[in-house]
Design a protein around this motif. Structure first.
Motif, PDB file in Angstrom:
ATOM      1  N   LEU A 164       1.058  -1.208   0.064  1.00  0.00           N
ATOM      2  CA  LEU A 164      -0.073   0.186   0.014  1.00  0.00           C
ATOM      3  C   LEU A 164       0.693   1.247  -0.027  1.00  0.00           C
ATOM      4  O   LEU A 164       1.923   1.407   0.660  1.00  0.00           O
ATOM      5  N   SER A 165       0.738   2.272  -0.954  1.00  0.00           N
ATOM      6  CA  SER A 165       1.625   3.413  -1.049  1.00  0.00           C
ATOM      7  C   SER A 165       0.702   4.350  -0.798  1.00  0.00           C
ATOM      8  O   SER A 165      -0.433   4.665  -1.448  1.00  0.00           O
ATOM      9  N   LEU A 166       0.975   5.346   0.038  1.00  0.00           N
ATOM     10  CA  LEU A 166       0.262   6.805   0.405  1.00  0.00           C
ATOM     11  C   LEU A 166       1.270   7.912   0.118  1.00  0.00           C
ATOM     12  O   LEU A 166       1.917   8.439   1.263  1.00  0.00           O
ATOM     13  N   PRO A 167       1.597   8.269  -1.138  1.00  0.00           N
ATOM     14  CA  PRO A 167       2.799   9.350  -1.195  1.00  0.00           C
ATOM     15  C   PRO A 167       2.385  10.717  -1.050  1.00  0.00           C
ATOM     16  O   PRO A 167       1.022  10.893  -0.905  1.00  0.00           O
ATOM     17  N   ASP A 168       3.271  11.486  -0.761  1.00  0.00           N
ATOM     18  CA  ASP A 168       2.845  13.197  -0.693  1.00  0.00           C
ATOM     19  C   ASP A 168       2.111  13.399  -1.985  1.00  0.00           C
ATOM     20  O   ASP A 168       2.638  13.123  -3.234  1.00  0.00           O
ATOM     21  N   PRO A 169       0.875  14.364  -1.800  1.00  0.00           N
ATOM     22  CA  PRO A 169       0.335  14.785  -2.993  1.00  0.00           C
ATOM     23  C   PRO A 169       1.066  15.898  -3.976  1.00  0.00           C
ATOM     24  O   PRO A 169       0.859  16.082  -4.950  1.00  0.00           O
ATOM     25  N   ALA A 170       2.200  16.452  -3.499  1.00  0.00           N
ATOM     26  CA  ALA A 170       2.966  17.375  -4.149  1.00  0.00           C
ATOM     27  C   ALA A 170       3.766  16.526  -5.079  1.00  0.00           C
ATOM     28  O   ALA A 170       4.396  15.674  -4.770  1.00  0.00           O
ATOM     29  N   ALA A 171       3.675  16.971  -6.486  1.00  0.00           N
ATOM     30  CA  ALA A 171       4.695  16.586  -7.369  1.00  0.00           C
ATOM     31  C   ALA A 171       5.999  16.520  -7.217  1.00  0.00           C
ATOM     32  O   ALA A 171       6.591  15.552  -7.328  1.00  0.00           O
ATOM     33  N   GLY A 172       6.568  17.571  -6.605  1.00  0.00           N
ATOM     34  CA  GLY A 172       7.915  17.348  -6.134  1.00  0.00           C
ATOM     35  C   GLY A 172       8.322  16.591  -4.984  1.00  0.00           C
ATOM     36  O   GLY A 172       9.556  16.341  -4.737  1.00  0.00           O
ATOM     37  N   LEU A 173       7.449  16.145  -4.202  1.00  0.00           N
ATOM     38  CA  LEU A 173       7.658  15.077  -3.078  1.00  0.00           C
ATOM     39  C   LEU A 173       7.179  13.754  -3.198  1.00  0.00           C
ATOM     40  O   LEU A 173       7.431  12.807  -2.676  1.00  0.00           O
ATOM     41  N   ALA A 174       6.396  13.524  -4.371  1.00  0.00           N
ATOM     42  CA  ALA A 174       5.549  12.306  -4.577  1.00  0.00           C
ATOM     43  C   ALA A 174       6.437  10.990  -4.496  1.00  0.00           C
ATOM     44  O   ALA A 174       6.252  10.138  -4.121  1.00  0.00           O
ATOM     45  N   ARG A 203       9.460  10.740  -3.016  1.00  0.00           N
ATOM     46  CA  ARG A 203      10.383  10.862  -2.004  1.00  0.00           C
ATOM     47  C   ARG A 203       9.699   9.868  -0.800  1.00  0.00           C
ATOM     48  O   ARG A 203       8.832  10.510  -0.312  1.00  0.00           O
ATOM     49  N   PRO A 204      10.314   8.881  -0.707  1.00  0.00           N
ATOM     50  CA  PRO A 204       9.890   7.797   0.401  1.00  0.00           C
ATOM     51  C   PRO A 204       9.620   8.319   1.669  1.00  0.00           C
ATOM     52  O   PRO A 204       8.392   8.038   2.283  1.00  0.00           O
ATOM     53  N   GLU A 205      10.442   9.383   2.132  1.00  0.00           N
ATOM     54  CA  GLU A 205      10.292   9.850   3.623  1.00  0.00           C
ATOM     55  C   GLU A 205       8.992  10.882   3.700  1.00  0.00           C
ATOM     56  O   GLU A 205       8.603  11.221   4.941  1.00  0.00           O
ATOM     57  N   TYR A 206       8.256  11.176   2.733  1.00  0.00           N
ATOM     58  CA  TYR A 206       7.258  11.995   2.734  1.00  0.00           C
ATOM     59  C   TYR A 206       5.926  11.136   2.756  1.00  0.00           C
ATOM     60  O   TYR A 206       4.860  11.691   2.718  1.00  0.00           O
ATOM     61  N   ALA A 207       6.017   9.765   2.341  1.00  0.00           N
ATOM     62  CA  ALA A 207       5.042   8.783   2.230  1.00  0.00           C
ATOM     63  C   ALA A 207       4.328   8.702   3.721  1.00  0.00           C
ATOM     64  O   ALA A 207       5.111   8.593   4.701  1.00  0.00           O
ATOM     65  N   ASN A 210       8.717  -0.277   4.117  1.00  0.00           N
ATOM     66  CA  ASN A 210       9.756  -0.288   3.119  1.00  0.00           C
ATOM     67  C   ASN A 210      10.157   0.856   2.778  1.00  0.00           C
ATOM     68  O   ASN A 210       9.846   1.912   1.932  1.00  0.00           O
ATOM     69  N   ALA A 211      11.395   1.419   3.491  1.00  0.00           N
ATOM     70  CA  ALA A 211      11.889   2.783   3.562  1.00  0.00           C
ATOM     71  C   ALA A 211      12.295   3.134   2.330  1.00  0.00           C
ATOM     72  O   ALA A 211      12.676   4.286   1.942  1.00  0.00           O
ATOM     73  N   ALA A 212      12.851   2.191   1.450  1.00  0.00           N
ATOM     74  CA  ALA A 212      13.640   2.535   0.319  1.00  0.00           C
ATOM     75  C   ALA A 212      12.719   3.033  -0.733  1.00  0.00           C
ATOM     76  O   ALA A 212      12.738   3.724  -1.564  1.00  0.00           O
TER      77      ALA A 212
END
Length: 238
Positions: free
Chosen positions: A197-207, A209-213, A223-225
């Motif tokens: 399950l993936s819940l990424p950041d909504p911003a295009a520039g951050l989507a 980047r794993p640390e923003y999910a 899965n930090a990578a």
């Protein structure tokens, strides 16, 4: 000043005002205007933060709330602090002030506040087919619950990842209020691989980047990578 800030920032950017009265007077229904309580738990009314029925109104309003403590009072001990952070759906708290109030909560209280401020999404169960024929349609059902004090302040994509396939799941995270179980459902043509399950950041520039999910609260799923949460099952296509 508030009008200028709203005009100068993205519609997805939350701007906070000092009291519920200001919010109610200027923008009572605009979701991106929240409240910053600068004297949480002080005196009987957070040193002027609440007047009239503001406290009742804030408890029922799904807006961003945060701030800091500022003085020891009869209300500032941990049992009441915990209850009020839950009641007013707090998302953040200054960890450096007021130190007398914060240290009175003890290590256990501080640890719980750190876990529950904002949202804390936990996987309850996942019903995931594990073996299907090639070309078959598959439906995955995922149940989550929010153990935090508040719903996410911003919506973001929800994606079921199966091997090389990414399936968009319709959802609005802003409705994931504390204590409510949410069931997600995704139907797709079968492909072999592990479920995540993936819940990424909504911003295009951050989507990307794993640390923003969003990391689920369950142990050993992150899965930090990649910024994905393993659902512990794989799909085999025959």
């Amino acid at each position: 000043m508030l009008a200028a800030l709203l005009a100068a920032t993205s519609p997805s950017t939350v701007v906070q005002v000092r009291t519920p009265a200001i919010k109610r007077r200027l923008h009572p229904t605009l979701a991106r205007v929240g409240v910053h309580d600068d004297c949480f738990l002080a005196g009987t009314d957070d040193y002027g933060t609440f007047t009239g029925d503001d406290a009742t109104w804030l408890a029922s309003s799904p807006i961003l709330v945060g701030g800091e403590t500022c003085d020891v009072s009869a209300r500032s001990a941990w049992p009441n602090a915990r209850a009020e952070m839950a009641r007013y759906h707090w998302t953040y708290l200054n960890p450096s002030f007021d130190t007398d109030v914060l240290t009175s909560w003890g290590s256990g209280g501080l640890a719980e506040a750190g876990r529950r401020l904002g949202y804390r999404i936990r996987l309850v169960k996942a019903v995931l087919p594990t073996t299907v024929k090639a070309g078959a349609k598959v439906t995955a059902t995922i149940t989550l619950v929010n153990d935090g004090y508040a719903a996410p302040a911003q919506n973001r994509p929800v994606r079921l990842v199966v091997g090389s396939k990414i399936v968009s799941v319709p959802a609005d995270l802003r409705t994931w209020v504390p204590g409510r179980q949410v069931t997600l459902e995704a139907t797709f043509t079968a492909v072999q691989g592990a479920y995540s399950l993936s819940l990424p950041d909504p911003a295009a520039g951050l989507a990307g980047r794993p640390e923003y999910a969003i990391q689920l609260a369950n142990p050993r799923v992150w899965n930090a990578a990649k910024g994905w949460n393993s659902l512990g099952r794989s799909l085999t296509v025959k």
